[in-house]
Scaffold this active site. Structure first.
Site, short mmCIF file in Angstrom:
data_model
loop_
_atom_site.label_atom_id
_atom_site.label_comp_id
_atom_site.label_asym_id
_atom_site.label_seq_id
_atom_site.Cartn_x
_atom_site.Cartn_y
_atom_site.Cartn_z
N CYS A 90 -10.88 11.44 -14.36
CA CYS A 90 -9.53 11.97 -14.53
C CYS A 90 -9.23 12.88 -13.36
O CYS A 90 -9.90 13.91 -13.18
CB CYS A 90 -9.42 12.72 -15.85
SG CYS A 90 -7.76 13.35 -16.20
N CYS A 240 -0.73 11.68 -11.56
CA CYS A 240 -1.94 10.93 -11.91
C CYS A 240 -2.88 10.81 -10.71
O CYS A 240 -2.61 10.06 -9.77
CB CYS A 240 -1.62 9.55 -12.47
SG CYS A 240 -3.07 8.69 -13.14
#
Length: 314
Positions: A90, A240
């Site tokens: 992530c 992201c």
């Protein structure tokens, strides 16, 4: 009354929240982060739900469990999880974890390494709220893949790896504005279902669980604006990090981005990551810079008498 206490620190990276568990987590034993993640999944999934799901959390919240690293050269190991399961890597969460470690006084300015289930990443921290993550090697797995999307028609995109698997779509006919998130969520979820229905996967049959749309930016400093659907059907408030890494790898492979050249990716809420790549032999190594802010310290209480103590699970 029996109470279990879990200490967490909350932050957000470009608007996307990260909840870092610093104490009270399960004992996952020894082994790599990938091995420990599987033990987490198999034996302690209720803990994941308790930390990030309602009524304590929300669908958008990403959790991060700090672990002792295998490599003594790493400052920590980390396993990321969300409302429906576990993540390989992530990007926004790594920035949030590093800022949390700085907040705790466990790191100062310099370069620090973190172990993840898919490899070691580096964090370059100069103080303040900005930080650069040098991600795992990223690449395009398949170009110009077309699937028939129910209620939409044919949609073409690239399958790429940036630490998670993405389907990257540039031509989609959607307006990437915050007021359209419900329509964008439905549109991208239909794409994900179509990929599954048609058997389109990443390498070794791995599921493509992130869908990313690209369009023109609102901010003149940026090169692109995106909308990213995450595995649990929440959209990413940040640009992201792993999705930006996947995009950078595709741009570099197409000759549209040179080594060291900066690409600015704008999110659906207007936050920006700066990205670039470097070559390491045949591998493409993305670098993503973003800002994170610690916005909470808390002790979560798990009460044995509470029927929803382990969260509301899907």
């Amino acid at each position: 009354m029996a109470l279990r206490r879990i200490q967490v620190i909350d932050s957000h990276t470009g608007g996307e929240p990260t909840r870092v568990v610093i104490a009270g987590g399960p004992d996952l034993g020894l082994g790599s982060m990938a091995e420990r993640r599987e033990r987490f999944r198999e034996r302690h999934d209720e803990f994941r739900s308790a930390v990030v799901n309602e009524p304590r959390g929300s669908d958008v919240l990403v959790g991060a469990l700090l672990c002792e690293p295998v490599d003594p050269g790493c400052v920590a190991g980390v396993i990321f999880f969300n409302n429906v399961g576990y993540l390989n890597m992530c990007g926004h969460g790594t920035i949030g974890v590093a800022m949390t470690l700085a907040h705790l006084g466990r790191i100062g300015p310099g370069t620090h390494r973190l172990e993840t289930p898919v490899g070691v990443v580096a964090c370059e921290y100069g103080g303040g709220n900005a930080l650069t993550v040098e991600n795992v090697a990223s690449y395009r797995h398949a170009a110009s893949v077309t699937v028939d999307v129910e209620g939409v028609g044919p949609i073409t995109g690239d399958v790429a790896w940036g630490g998670n698997w993405f389907f990257l779509v540039g031509e989609h006919g959607q307006e990437l504005e915050l007021v359209n998130v419900e329509r964008l969520t439905d549109f991208t979820w239909r794409i994900r279902e179509a990929l599954t229905r048609h058997g389109v996967t990443g390498a070794d049959g791995q599921e493509i669980d992130h869908i990313e749309l690209f369009g023109p930016p609102d901010d003149p400093r940026a090169h692109s604006r995106n909308f990213v659907l995450c595995p649990g059907k929440a959209y990413d408030r940040s640009p992201c990090g792993t999705g930006t890494s996947a995009k950078l790898a595709c741009l570099f492979s197409d000759g549209k981005l040179q080594e060291g050249e900066v690409w600015r990716q704008e999110s659906i809420v207007g936050s920006i990551f700066e990205g670039s790549v470097r070559r390491e032999g045949d591998r493409i190594i993305p670098r993503v810079t973003g800002s994170a802010y610690v916005n909470g310290e808390a002790t979560l209480l798990v009460d044995d008498a509470d029927p929803f103590r382990m969260g509301i699970r899907r």
